[in-house]
Design a protein around this motif. Structure first.
Motif, short mmCIF file in Angstrom:
data_model
loop_
_atom_site.label_atom_id
_atom_site.label_comp_id
_atom_site.label_asym_id
_atom_site.label_seq_id
_atom_site.Cartn_x
_atom_site.Cartn_y
_atom_site.Cartn_z
N SER A 71 0.85 -1.19 0.00
CA SER A 71 0.00 0.00 0.00
C SER A 71 0.89 1.25 0.00
O SER A 71 1.75 1.40 0.87
CB SER A 71 -0.90 0.01 1.23
OG SER A 71 -1.44 1.30 1.47
N GLY A 74 0.32 3.21 3.15
CA GLY A 74 0.92 2.54 4.29
C GLY A 74 2.41 2.78 4.40
O GLY A 74 2.96 2.86 5.51
N ARG A 87 -6.13 3.86 0.64
CA ARG A 87 -5.40 2.78 1.33
C ARG A 87 -5.21 1.57 0.42
O ARG A 87 -4.21 0.85 0.52
CB ARG A 87 -6.17 2.37 2.59
CG ARG A 87 -5.52 1.28 3.44
CD ARG A 87 -4.26 1.77 4.14
NE ARG A 87 -4.55 2.89 5.02
CZ ARG A 87 -3.61 3.57 5.67
NH1 ARG A 87 -2.34 3.25 5.52
NH2 ARG A 87 -3.93 4.59 6.44
#
Length: 331
Positions: A71, A74, A87
């Motif tokens: 991600s 992330g 996300r």
């Protein structure tokens, strides 16, 4: 054939560099007296920088430093609250233009229009690109549609920097430019006189491109012979200098997506891939405020073409069509 192409394009700043089965040929437009030889100047690639970023991503994946399915949010901002669709955007989505992100961030054009002909990206630095991504609302679910996006590839550059702890420019040098011996390729303007000067349609010069926070999408500058070296490394039989790069070259040649009429046009991780009578043609083009570039290769014929010109693109400009036709129909 190269002379015919040069006459069709009719640009004084033109350089066409051809490699066919290991033999190199250069052809120029009208020659201007004095100055640095044109094959030693560094030309702005604009969006033709993206194959460098795609190869970098593939090399980092092959080395186990990131994964295609990581991600982006992330890696950029662990724990930061973002929209679920943001996300879900992966590194693969960003490089293949399937993230659902628009071509440019929200709010980009109002700040860019006052300096559209001189420095449209300069008011959008890296931190602003990242903030825009973390606040974004993708137009479609990631992975479902193709939409060309400078924004997405720029975010990828910042994501790779966050994941590795190295700036994109340093990563590119360490993983791609250095191993391939591309001493004439760089992501920033060089000393005075070393870079080609772009021109408007009326012939007036334009300043060197400032890409702001969009470096991974369009900041690379290179000499024509360095571009040939880069393209030749994609051809069958070329020996990659490192194991990650060997795996990366194989990966970026592999078809991933199909689109266009009857899905005849495919895309790899980073190249457009079109059919031709003598096998597939891989290519990418780019343009800046006063320069254009075309990079392409044909594995089946052992051919690579890099073409650059110091003239701004316009609606009837024959540059891209001529070089694409040269590679597709005649070589």
């Amino acid at each position: 054939m190269l002379a015919d192409a040069a006459r069709t394009i009719d640009s004084p700043g033109l350089v066409i560099a051809l490699s066919h089965r290991g033999h190199r040929t250069l052809r120029y437009g009208a020659v201007s007296p004095g100055g640095v030889p044109r094959d030693r100047l560094h030309y702005e690639l604009g969006s033709a920088s993206k194959p460098f970023t795609g190869l970098l991503l593939a090399a980092l994946v092959a080395a186990g430093r990131v994964r295609y399915e990581d991600s982006a949010a992330g890696l950029l901002a662990p724990g930061h609250p973002v929209h679920p669709a943001v996300r879900a955007i992966t590194l693969r989505h960003l490089i293949t233009h399937t993230s659902g992100l628009p071509g440019a961030p929200a709010g980009f054009y109002p700040q860019a229009l006052p300096r559209w002909s001189t420095a449209p990206y300069s008011g959008y630095p890296a931190d602003r690109v990242v903030r825009a991504f973390l606040r974004a609302r993708p137009r479609h679910r990631p992975g479902t549609r193709w939409h060309y996006s400078n924004f997405a590839v720029s975010v990828l550059g910042h994501t790779l920097a966050a994941a590795t702890g190295m700036p994109w420019e340093a990563l590119l040098q360490q993983e791609v430019l250095g191993p391939l011996g591309l001493d004439g390729t760089r992501p920033r303007p060089g000393p005075p006189g070393s870079d080609a000067v772009g021109h408007r349609r009326d012939g007036g010069p334009v300043p060197a491109l400032d890409t702001g926070g969009f470096t991974a999408a369009g900041a690379v500058r290179a000499t024509p012979l360095d571009l040939l070296t880069f393209l030749e490394a994609h051809l069958p039989g070329a020996v990659a200098p490192t194991r990650p790069l060997a795996a990366a070259f194989a990966e970026v040649r592999r078809p991933l997506l199909r689109r266009g009429l009857r899905h005849a046009h495919t895309h790899t991780l980073t190249w457009f891939r079109h059919p031709s009578p003598r096998g597939p043609v891989y290519f990418h083009a780019g343009a800046t405020l006063g320069q254009q570039a075309f990079l392409g290769f044909r594995p089946d014929t052992g051919t690579a073409v890099a073409a650059v010109t110091t003239r701004r693109v316009h609606r009837t400009d024959p540059f891209i069509a001529t070089i694409h036709g040269l590679l597709t129909e005649r070589l």
